[in-house]
Motif scaffolding. Structure first.
Motif, short mmCIF file in Angstrom:
data_model
loop_
_atom_site.label_atom_id
_atom_site.label_comp_id
_atom_site.label_asym_id
_atom_site.label_seq_id
_atom_site.Cartn_x
_atom_site.Cartn_y
_atom_site.Cartn_z
N ILE A 144 0.85 -1.19 0.00
CA ILE A 144 0.00 0.00 0.00
C ILE A 144 0.89 1.25 0.00
N CYS A 145 0.49 2.23 -0.79
CA CYS A 145 1.33 3.42 -1.00
C CYS A 145 1.84 4.04 0.31
N HIS A 146 0.99 4.14 1.31
CA HIS A 146 1.40 4.84 2.53
C HIS A 146 2.34 4.03 3.41
N GLN A 147 2.53 2.76 3.07
CA GLN A 147 3.60 1.98 3.69
C GLN A 147 4.83 2.00 2.79
N ILE A 148 4.63 1.87 1.49
CA ILE A 148 5.76 1.83 0.55
C ILE A 148 6.57 3.13 0.59
N MET A 149 5.89 4.26 0.62
CA MET A 149 6.60 5.55 0.58
C MET A 149 7.63 5.66 1.71
N PRO A 150 7.22 5.53 2.97
CA PRO A 150 8.23 5.60 4.04
C PRO A 150 9.18 4.41 4.04
N GLU A 151 8.64 3.22 3.84
CA GLU A 151 9.44 1.99 3.93
C GLU A 151 10.57 1.94 2.89
N VAL A 261 -6.54 13.15 8.44
CA VAL A 261 -7.42 13.61 7.34
C VAL A 261 -8.89 13.31 7.64
N GLU A 262 -9.15 12.40 8.57
CA GLU A 262 -10.55 12.14 8.94
C GLU A 262 -11.15 13.31 9.71
N ALA A 263 -10.29 14.22 10.19
CA ALA A 263 -10.77 15.48 10.76
C ALA A 263 -10.61 16.59 9.72
N GLY A 264 -10.25 16.21 8.51
CA GLY A 264 -10.11 17.18 7.44
C GLY A 264 -8.72 17.78 7.31
N ALA A 265 -7.75 17.33 8.11
CA ALA A 265 -6.44 17.98 8.14
C ALA A 265 -5.73 17.93 6.79
N LYS A 266 -5.03 19.02 6.50
CA LYS A 266 -4.22 19.11 5.29
C LYS A 266 -2.91 18.37 5.48
N ALA A 267 -2.39 18.43 6.70
CA ALA A 267 -1.18 17.69 7.05
C ALA A 267 -1.25 17.37 8.53
N ALA A 268 -0.60 16.29 8.93
CA ALA A 268 -0.53 15.93 10.34
C ALA A 268 0.91 15.52 10.59
N ILE A 269 1.56 16.19 11.53
CA ILE A 269 3.02 16.08 11.62
C ILE A 269 3.48 15.77 13.04
N VAL A 270 4.38 14.81 13.15
CA VAL A 270 5.08 14.53 14.42
C VAL A 270 6.49 15.11 14.28
N PRO A 271 6.89 16.03 15.15
CA PRO A 271 8.25 16.56 15.05
C PRO A 271 9.27 15.42 15.15
N PRO A 272 10.25 15.41 14.27
CA PRO A 272 11.21 14.29 14.27
C PRO A 272 11.99 14.17 15.58
N ASP A 273 12.27 12.92 15.95
CA ASP A 273 13.15 12.66 17.08
C ASP A 273 14.11 11.53 16.67
N GLN A 274 14.76 10.91 17.67
CA GLN A 274 15.73 9.87 17.30
C GLN A 274 15.08 8.67 16.63
N LYS A 275 13.82 8.37 17.01
CA LYS A 275 13.12 7.24 16.36
C LYS A 275 12.96 7.53 14.87
N THR A 276 12.66 8.81 14.58
CA THR A 276 12.48 9.20 13.18
C THR A 276 13.78 9.03 12.41
N THR A 277 14.85 9.58 12.94
CA THR A 277 16.11 9.54 12.19
C THR A 277 16.62 8.10 12.05
N ARG A 278 16.38 7.29 13.06
CA ARG A 278 16.79 5.89 12.97
C ARG A 278 16.03 5.20 11.82
N TYR A 279 14.73 5.45 11.76
CA TYR A 279 13.90 4.84 10.72
C TYR A 279 14.35 5.31 9.34
N VAL A 280 14.53 6.61 9.21
CA VAL A 280 14.85 7.18 7.89
C VAL A 280 16.23 6.75 7.43
N LYS A 281 17.20 6.80 8.32
CA LYS A 281 18.59 6.47 7.95
C LYS A 281 18.73 5.01 7.51
#
Lengths: 462, 166
Positions: A144-151, A261-281
């Motif tokens: 599914i696109c929303h898993q493939i994009m980050p993964e 988006v179920e509340a209509g949001a244009k974007a929903a964002i979690v500020p990056p932390d070490q978990k984020t950088t570990r995942y991305v790297k």
């Protein structure tokens, strides 16, 4: 793996020093505004900073319109539908897309094709990517696109991403600004690499408290939707903060951003932390910039949620904001239990389900369907024995696709049937007959319900 | 070229008219748009496709067009002949898609309390004013920013893009 290092025009990034990731990288963009004769620096939200950084403006704040360069454009089957992107792009008569390396195209809604019509859509997609040299192409064995994009490493903090799917808000889980667009907007992006945006106001949501047993991102977002309603964030962005958000896995963060988006949001964002950088790297070597909000950023609204005593949540039909504690709907009989989708088919979801199902049998009157969100998840779940546990419990496993969530295939509902599912929407007609009922819940609650044949609190089992 | 004044009889709908109600997911793969059109809004108004007449106006409450990004939703409304949608608020993707394909959309506070289904409205897109011809009342809708009006006047975002490329 696609080549992720060859950025398109105007996408040169400088390396980030991770030790300094808390530094306000875009602070040079802050200018000064004059209020009552005093010169004051006004802070910016993450949405304001990312949209500013991608536009020609020095500073773009909520309410302003910008024309921004996008980093990535994601298309699924909306590329190949009869009125979709391929059809519209061809009608423009452009010889090339703006940057074939910055387009990610894939199939996820109807995989493998359940009808001749779907097969025709897939054929159009395959022809288009071949003709225009879109190398970031994922056919039917991806997910599914929303898993493939980050993964697959297509999402980095600070990036601006658009996708032809409303749940594109998911990538905010990694600190990107990402949003859904329709076929025409995507065609404009294919042609120019740019799109107009109104810089949104932002709601700051602070979530605190230790996660109780069996409480996941799904329970939290269903509770938030109950509080702010289906239009609580229309035209706005949401930033998530607090101890609970830090505790959440990337899987859980994707769920709370996905259903923003179920509340209509244009974007929903979690500020990056070490978990984020570990995942991305682990998924890309592309350089990126961490974007955080200024301490004095202006928010349209600030909300707090305390979840230490949160019960598992279930959204009754027909909206995701219609959530109640599971105890209020316990024992509602069900015909189908479905674990899957871009907001409930990740490894964490499958793992908690398997924990509850281990050594047990699902109820005979229930069709229990599980669809991992991607092949990577499928393989990992197989390695961990999760797949076997689900099969032994009586579940059916399908290959990664949106499946019944979008009303496409693999488990649609007949009139007067009831399902409990980890999906994002329980709208009338969404998963089959307009006379069917869908309850939304976490994977733990769905697995517990599958075992009992009726809506069940996982805490009574585990 | 789109008309900037739209006049027609109204069909009133409630809050949260989502894109799955406008076109349910099971019909999304259909290649025949005519066939798809028969299912538009069937979960809200049975046989809506047979009942709607060209130029008629949909009036709704908050959050019209919520849900999926499927552009076919506003496109089918337009093809069925819907002249405009007036709502208290729109979901943002639907709002963009509607403008992009040339379906006029206009926000108007408390509109669903002010009108009855069947009232005749006259909408001026340029000024944002909505005249209720049946009740002889005027309401102020939200004016679209100039560049969005230009997209509508061009006949959609892609026609605008072609114009600017020339």
């Amino acid at each position: 793996m696609p080549d992720l290092h060859s950025g398109g025009r105007g996408f040169k990034s400088r390396p980030v020093h991770f030790a300094n990731w808390k530094v306000e990288i875009y602070s040079q963009n802050n200018n000064y505004s004059q209020k009552n004769g005093d010169v004051t620096e006004v802070g910016m939200t993450i949405a304001e900073k990312i949209l500013t950084a991608h536009s020609p403006k020095q500073r773009a704040v909520a309410g302003e319109f910008v024309e921004a360069k996008v980093d990535w454009a994601m298309v699924h089957e909306e590329l190949g539908t009869p009125n979709g992107v391929a059809h519209l792009f061809e009608s423009l008569g452009y010889e090339k897309v703006w940057n074939p390396k910055r387009i990610v195209a894939l199939l996820d809604h109807w995989v493998p094709a359940p009808s001749v019509d779907a097969a025709e859509i897939h054929k159009t997609c395959r022809q288009f990517v071949k003709k225009y040299g879109v190398s970031n192409w994922f056919d039917m064995n991806a997910g599914i696109c929303h898993q493939i994009m980050p993964e697959q490493g297509f999402v980095c903090p600070g990036e601006l991403i658009v996708g032809t799917d409303s749940h594109t808000t998911t990538y905010g889980a990694l600190g990107a600004f990402s949003t859904g667009v329709g076929a025409t907007d995507m065609t404009v992006v294919f042609a120019t690499g740019k799109l107009w945006f109104k810089v949104p106001e932002t709601i700051k949501y602070t979530i605190s408290g230790k996660l109780p047993k069996f409480i996941s991102g799904k329970d939290i977002i269903l509770r938030i939707l109950k509080e702010i309603g289906t239009d609580g964030a229309v035209y706005k962005a949401i930033e998530y903060y607090g101890h609970t958000v830090k505790q959440l896995s990337i899987d859980g963060r994707m769920t709370i951003c996905n259903m923003g988006v179920e509340a209509g949001a244009k974007a929903a964002i979690v500020p990056p932390d070490q978990k984020t950088t570990r995942y991305v790297k682990a998924r890309t070597k592309r350089a990126y910039k961490i974007v955080k909000a200024d301490k004095d950023a202006e928010y349209i609204e600030k909300r707090d949620l305390e979840i230490s005593n949160l019960e598992p949540q279930v959204a009754k039909p027909p909206t995701p904001a219609n959530s109640v504690p599971v105890t209020e709907v316990e024992n509602t009989p069900i015909d189908e239990a479905f674990i899957g989708s871009c907001t409930g088919g990740r490894l964490e979801d499958l793992a908690v389900a398997a924990k509850l199902l281990k050594g047990k049998k699902t109820a005979k009157n229930v069709r229990f369907i599980v669809i991992p969100a991607s092949y990577e998840i499928f393989l990992e779940a197989e390695k961990k024995g999760i797949i076997r546990t689900i099969l032994e419990a009586g579940g059916i496993i399908e290959s990664p696709t949106c499946g019944p969530c979008t009303g496409g295939h693999l488990g649609l509902l007949a009139a007067d049937e009831t399902a409990i599912a980890t999906v994002s929407r329980n709208f009338v007609g969404r998963m089959g007959s307009p006379k069917a009922k869908v309850y939304l819940a976490s994977a733990a609650t769905v697995a517990a319900s599958a075992l009992k044949g009726k809506i069940t609190n996982p805490n009574t089992l585990g | 070229m789109m008309r900037t004044v739209i006049k027609g009889k109204t069909w009133k709908l409630g809050d949260d008219i989502n894109t799955d109600l406008i076109l349910p997911g099971p019909y999304l793969t259909m290649r025949d748009t005519e066939q798809m059109m028969q299912h538009v809004l069937e979960g809200a108004i049975p046989r809506f496709a047979e009942k709607i007449r060209k130029g008629e106006i949909i009036v709704a409450g908050k959050n019209f067009g919520s849900g999926s990004s499927r552009e076919i939703a506003p496109l089918l409304l337009k093809r069925l002949g819907v002249g405009a949608v007036v709502a208290e608020s729109f979901a943002r993707i639907f709002f963009r898609n509607a403008i992009n394909i040339g379906l006029p959309v206009i926000e108007c506070k408390d509109i669903s309390e002010k009108i009855k289904s069947g009232d005749v409205l006259e909408i001026n897109l340029e000024t944002g004013t909505i005249k209720n011809v049946s009740r002889k009342e005027n309401y102020a809708g939200t004016r679209l920013p100039k560049f969005l009006l230009e997209i509508i006047e061009a006949g959609g975002a892609l026609k605008r893009l072609r114009q600017s490329a020339q």
